[in-house]
Write an enzyme that holds these catalytic residues in place. Structure first.
Site, PDB file in Angstrom:
ATOM      1  CE  LYS A  75      -4.389  -1.930   0.233  1.00  0.00           C
ATOM      2  NZ  LYS A  75      -5.434  -2.121   1.140  1.00  0.00           N
ATOM      3  NE  ARG A  89      -7.591  -8.110  -1.394  1.00  0.00           N
ATOM      4  CZ  ARG A  89      -7.039  -7.546  -2.357  1.00  0.00           C
ATOM      5  NH1 ARG A  89      -6.046  -6.744  -1.835  1.00  0.00           N
ATOM      6  NH2 ARG A  89      -7.520  -7.441  -3.347  1.00  0.00           N
TER       7      ARG A  89
END
Ligand code: 7PJ
Length: 270
Positions: free
Chosen positions: A216, A252
């Site tokens: 991210k 994830r």
């Protein structure tokens, strides 16, 4: 009915398989069905408990795709993986979820937490699928334009508690649901890190917590690049271990082998 916490013991790794031309950090890599299938099979070999197949990008700034286009992308992948690899369907659409569950998917990962398609709750409730409810402030196209919170962890915990009640009232058994604070979905770098520091407040809701921190942009930005749109593997692993330490259950990730290794060490420490 196996409760989610038994089906996915802590820590379990979920591999990300985006079948999209424009995804957040691996855009285009798996756009062909054959490549996506090969990636999913490799992830299972590397220790993924499940692979999350998605045909619509939810990266900051992205718009939507039609159900037909989304199905065109994911159906061949789900067909090829059926009976071979446990599959999660990353969708906000009832029609896509229904077809994916018919093709053997066992978890529905809905980034809108049942606020997107009014038909999705019924599709999940009438199946025996697991469900992930994720927090997002705003919508992907605009969510990174000045997100605001009074108390980021408190507000997200309250949101997830409300969505959990909604899902249960719609007929999805609580033992089939996991919760996700939605790192990067309408949150600044500072808000993401405060949320990670206070992840125990989300875990305290009593359901397994899924986290998506892998690659991210906040990870790239904390390393000093104010324009970063992704983050490196090293930072992803550190973030995953910090989340594990605070009670996260499902991770994830894009780099399955490395996360399985890092989380095995974290789990051995206890
Ligand atoms: C997440 C997700 C996440 C859940 C994406 C990316 C951006 N689903 N889908 N949680 N992120 N449940 O792949 O990095 O954090 S799309």
């Amino acid at each position: 009915m196996v409760p989610l916490e038994e089906r996915f013991p802590r820590p379990s790794v979920m591999g990300v398989v985006n079948v999209t031309p424009d995804s957040f950090s691996d855009g285009g890599v798996n756009f062909g069905a054959e490549d996506a299938v090969a990636t999913a099979l490799r992830m299972a070999e590397e220790g993924a408990a499940i692979v999350d197949v998605g045909g619509e990008s939810t990266r900051p700034g992205s718009g939507g795709v039609s159900p037909d286009e989304e199905l065109r992308r994911v159906e061949p992948v789900l067909e090829a993986l059926q009976g071979r690899v446990p599959v999660s369907i990353d969708t906000t659409k009832a029609e896509v979820a229904r077809r994916a569950l018919a093709l053997g998917a066992e978890l529905v990962n809905d980034v809108t937490a049942l606020r997107g398609d009014p038909g999705l709750a019924e599709v999940v409730a009438s199946s025996d699928a697991y469900l992930c409810l994720m927090h997002m402030q705003g919508e992907p196209r605009t969510m990174q334009q000045d997100p605001q919170y009074g108390d980021v962890a408190g507000e997200i915990a309250a949101f997830l508690e409300e969505r959990l009640s909604f899902a249960v009232a719609a007929g999805v058994p609580e033992e089939r649901i996991c919760l996700d604070p939605g790192f990067g979905f309408g949150k600044t770098v500072e808000q993401n890190f405060e949320l990670l520091a206070r992840l125990r407040e989300i875990v305290a809701l009593g359901r397994p917590v899924l986290v998506g921190l892998s690659r991210k942009r906040s990870l790239g930005r904390i390393l000093g690049d104010p324009e970063a749109t992704t983050g490196p593997l090293s930072a992803s692993l550190a973030a995953a271990v910090e989340a594990y330490e605070r009670g996260a259950t499902i991770f994830r990730v894009h780099d399955v082998r490395e996360h399985v290794e890092a989380l095995t060490v974290a789990a051995a420490v206890g």
